[in-house]
Design a protein around this motif. Structure first.
Motif, PDB file in Angstrom:
ATOM      1  N   THR A 103      -2.842  -0.977  -9.114  1.00 25.70           N
ATOM      2  CA  THR A 103      -3.079  -2.418  -9.142  1.00 25.70           C
ATOM      3  C   THR A 103      -2.006  -3.112  -8.320  1.00 25.70           C
ATOM      4  O   THR A 103      -0.958  -2.535  -8.040  1.00 25.70           O
ATOM      5  N   VAL A 104      -2.287  -4.327  -7.936  1.00 28.44           N
ATOM      6  CA  VAL A 104      -1.311  -5.138  -7.219  1.00 28.44           C
ATOM      7  C   VAL A 104      -0.817  -6.210  -8.177  1.00 28.44           C
ATOM      8  O   VAL A 104      -1.607  -6.866  -8.853  1.00 28.44           O
ATOM      9  N   LYS A 105       0.495  -6.344  -8.260  1.00 31.06           N
ATOM     10  CA  LYS A 105       1.087  -7.342  -9.153  1.00 31.06           C
ATOM     11  C   LYS A 105       1.814  -8.392  -8.316  1.00 31.06           C
ATOM     12  O   LYS A 105       2.432  -8.067  -7.309  1.00 31.06           O
TER      13      LYS A 105
ATOM     14  N   SER B  69       0.825  -1.208   0.000  1.00 28.78           N
ATOM     15  CA  SER B  69       0.000   0.000   0.000  1.00 28.78           C
ATOM     16  C   SER B  69       0.860   1.260   0.000  1.00 28.78           C
ATOM     17  O   SER B  69       0.478   2.277  -0.574  1.00 28.78           O
ATOM     18  N   LYS B  70       2.028   1.200   0.653  1.00 23.56           N
ATOM     19  CA  LYS B  70       2.960   2.336   0.682  1.00 23.56           C
ATOM     20  C   LYS B  70       3.768   2.447  -0.600  1.00 23.56           C
ATOM     21  O   LYS B  70       4.517   3.390  -0.775  1.00 23.56           O
ATOM     22  N   GLY B  71       3.670   1.452  -1.481  1.00 20.55           N
ATOM     23  CA  GLY B  71       4.425   1.488  -2.731  1.00 20.55           C
ATOM     24  C   GLY B  71       5.689   0.659  -2.701  1.00 20.55           C
ATOM     25  O   GLY B  71       6.452   0.643  -3.662  1.00 20.55           O
ATOM     26  N   ASP B  72       5.941  -0.036  -1.585  1.00 21.53           N
ATOM     27  CA  ASP B  72       7.128  -0.885  -1.491  1.00 21.53           C
ATOM     28  C   ASP B  72       6.894  -2.202  -2.228  1.00 21.53           C
ATOM     29  O   ASP B  72       5.762  -2.609  -2.463  1.00 21.53           O
ATOM     30  N   THR B  73       7.981  -2.866  -2.561  1.00 23.88           N
ATOM     31  CA  THR B  73       7.917  -4.205  -3.135  1.00 23.88           C
ATOM     32  C   THR B  73       8.291  -5.196  -2.048  1.00 23.88           C
ATOM     33  O   THR B  73       9.261  -4.999  -1.327  1.00 23.88           O
ATOM     34  N   VAL B  74       7.495  -6.255  -1.918  1.00 21.07           N
ATOM     35  CA  VAL B  74       7.774  -7.303  -0.943  1.00 21.07           C
ATOM     36  C   VAL B  74       8.256  -8.514  -1.733  1.00 21.07           C
ATOM     37  O   VAL B  74       7.534  -9.050  -2.559  1.00 21.07           O
ATOM     38  N   GLN B  75       9.488  -8.918  -1.464  1.00 21.91           N
ATOM     39  CA  GLN B  75      10.091 -10.027  -2.200  1.00 21.91           C
ATOM     40  C   GLN B  75      10.335 -11.203  -1.265  1.00 21.91           C
ATOM     41  O   GLN B  75      10.961 -11.050  -0.219  1.00 21.91           O
ATOM     42  N   LEU B  76       9.805 -12.348  -1.627  1.00 21.04           N
ATOM     43  CA  LEU B  76      10.028 -13.584  -0.896  1.00 21.04           C
ATOM     44  C   LEU B  76      10.889 -14.467  -1.788  1.00 21.04           C
ATOM     45  O   LEU B  76      10.401 -14.999  -2.791  1.00 21.04           O
TER      46      LEU B  76
ATOM     47  N   GLY C 254      12.573 -17.085  -3.836  1.00 22.13           N
ATOM     48  CA  GLY C 254      12.135 -18.408  -4.249  1.00 22.13           C
ATOM     49  C   GLY C 254      10.639 -18.522  -4.466  1.00 22.13           C
ATOM     50  O   GLY C 254      10.167 -19.429  -5.132  1.00 22.13           O
ATOM     51  N   PHE C 255       9.855 -17.602  -3.893  1.00 22.05           N
ATOM     52  CA  PHE C 255       8.400 -17.667  -4.044  1.00 22.05           C
ATOM     53  C   PHE C 255       7.910 -16.637  -5.045  1.00 22.05           C
ATOM     54  O   PHE C 255       7.239 -16.967  -6.009  1.00 22.05           O
ATOM     55  N   GLY C 256       8.235 -15.364  -4.816  1.00 27.22           N
ATOM     56  CA  GLY C 256       7.807 -14.315  -5.733  1.00 27.22           C
ATOM     57  C   GLY C 256       7.830 -12.965  -5.066  1.00 27.22           C
ATOM     58  O   GLY C 256       8.296 -12.813  -3.942  1.00 27.22           O
ATOM     59  N   SER C 257       7.300 -11.975  -5.775  1.00 25.11           N
ATOM     60  CA  SER C 257       7.284 -10.630  -5.225  1.00 25.11           C
ATOM     61  C   SER C 257       5.938  -9.963  -5.493  1.00 25.11           C
ATOM     62  O   SER C 257       5.298 -10.198  -6.515  1.00 25.11           O
ATOM     63  N   PHE C 258       5.535  -9.142  -4.527  1.00 21.87           N
ATOM     64  CA  PHE C 258       4.311  -8.359  -4.617  1.00 21.87           C
ATOM     65  C   PHE C 258       4.722  -6.911  -4.818  1.00 21.87           C
ATOM     66  O   PHE C 258       5.590  -6.405  -4.117  1.00 21.87           O
ATOM     67  N   SER C 259       4.072  -6.220  -5.749  1.00 26.91           N
ATOM     68  CA  SER C 259       4.386  -4.819  -5.996  1.00 26.91           C
ATOM     69  C   SER C 259       3.133  -4.115  -6.513  1.00 26.91           C
ATOM     70  O   SER C 259       2.097  -4.743  -6.731  1.00 26.91           O
TER      71      SER C 259
END
Length: 87
Positions: free
Chosen positions: A71-73, A32-39, A41-46
Protein backbone atom coordinates in the motif's frame (compact mmCIF):
# COMPACT_ATOMS: atom_id res chain seq x y z
CA UNK A 1 -3.61 21.84 -10.65
CA UNK A 2 -1.69 22.75 -13.81
CA UNK A 3 -3.60 26.03 -14.13
CA UNK A 4 -2.96 26.93 -10.48
CA UNK A 5 0.78 26.21 -10.70
CA UNK A 6 1.11 28.13 -13.97
CA UNK A 7 -0.70 31.13 -12.48
CA UNK A 8 1.36 31.05 -9.27
CA UNK A 9 4.72 30.79 -11.05
CA UNK A 10 3.90 32.98 -14.04
CA UNK A 11 5.05 30.23 -16.37
CA UNK A 12 3.20 28.47 -19.16
CA UNK A 13 0.67 25.70 -18.62
CA UNK A 14 2.86 23.35 -20.65
CA UNK A 15 5.87 23.96 -18.39
CA UNK A 16 3.76 23.59 -15.27
CA UNK A 17 2.30 20.33 -16.61
CA UNK A 18 5.77 18.96 -17.35
CA UNK A 19 7.00 19.90 -13.87
CA UNK A 20 4.01 18.26 -12.17
CA UNK A 21 4.37 15.12 -14.31
CA UNK A 22 8.09 14.93 -13.48
CA UNK A 23 7.38 15.32 -9.76
CA UNK A 24 4.70 12.62 -9.78
CA UNK A 25 6.94 10.28 -11.78
CA UNK A 26 9.85 10.81 -9.39
CA UNK A 27 7.72 10.17 -6.29
CA UNK A 28 6.12 7.10 -7.90
CA UNK A 29 9.49 5.61 -8.86
CA UNK A 30 11.00 6.20 -5.42
CA UNK A 31 8.04 4.80 -3.48
CA UNK A 32 7.82 1.81 -5.87
CA UNK A 33 11.43 0.95 -4.91
CA UNK A 34 10.49 1.10 -1.22
CA UNK A 35 12.02 4.50 -0.49
CA UNK A 36 10.30 7.18 1.56
CA UNK A 37 9.84 10.58 -0.07
CA UNK A 38 9.73 13.37 2.50
CA UNK A 39 8.69 16.92 1.68
CA UNK A 40 9.53 19.03 4.73
CA UNK A 41 6.44 20.82 6.00
CA UNK A 42 4.09 18.98 3.63
CA UNK A 43 4.36 15.27 4.40
CA UNK A 44 5.89 12.00 3.40
CA UNK A 45 5.00 9.18 1.02
CA UNK A 46 6.00 5.63 1.91
CA UNK A 47 4.99 2.01 1.41
CA UNK A 48 3.12 -0.22 3.79
CA UNK A 49 2.00 -3.83 3.76
CA UNK A 50 -1.45 -5.30 3.97
CA UNK A 51 -1.62 -8.94 5.04
CA UNK A 52 -3.62 -11.57 3.17
CA UNK A 53 -7.06 -12.04 4.64
CA UNK A 54 -10.43 -13.67 4.13
CA UNK A 55 -13.25 -11.44 2.92
CA UNK A 56 -16.83 -11.89 1.82
CA UNK A 57 -18.46 -11.28 -1.51
CA UNK A 58 -21.21 -8.78 -0.65
CA UNK A 59 -23.58 -10.21 -3.28
CA UNK A 60 -23.37 -13.88 -2.41
CA UNK A 61 -21.85 -13.93 1.05
CA UNK A 62 -19.23 -16.43 -0.15
CA UNK A 63 -15.80 -16.28 1.45
CA UNK A 64 -12.97 -15.12 -0.80
CA UNK A 65 -9.23 -14.93 -0.28
CA UNK A 66 -7.84 -11.40 -0.54
CA UNK A 67 -4.11 -11.55 -1.34
CA UNK A 68 -1.42 -9.60 0.47
CA UNK A 69 -0.60 -6.25 -1.14
CA UNK A 70 1.69 -3.27 -0.87
CA UNK A 71 0.00 0.00 0.00
CA UNK A 72 1.01 3.62 -0.34
CA UNK A 73 0.86 5.75 2.79
CA UNK A 74 0.86 9.52 3.04
CA UNK A 75 1.57 11.13 6.38
CA UNK A 76 0.83 14.83 6.55
CA UNK A 77 3.52 17.09 7.99
CA UNK A 78 2.97 19.45 10.90
CA UNK A 79 2.89 22.64 8.79
CA UNK A 80 0.33 21.09 6.42
CA UNK A 81 -1.86 19.91 9.31
CA UNK A 82 -1.67 23.33 10.94
CA UNK A 83 -2.65 25.06 7.70
CA UNK A 84 -5.64 22.75 7.23
CA UNK A 85 -6.75 23.22 10.83
CA UNK A 86 -6.35 27.00 10.66
CA UNK A 87 -3.71 27.16 13.36
Amino acid sequence: MVDAVAAKTGGSKAAAGEAIDAFIGTVTAAVSKGDTVQLIGFGSFSTGARAARVGRNPSTGAEIQIPAAKTVKFTAGKAFKDAVNGA
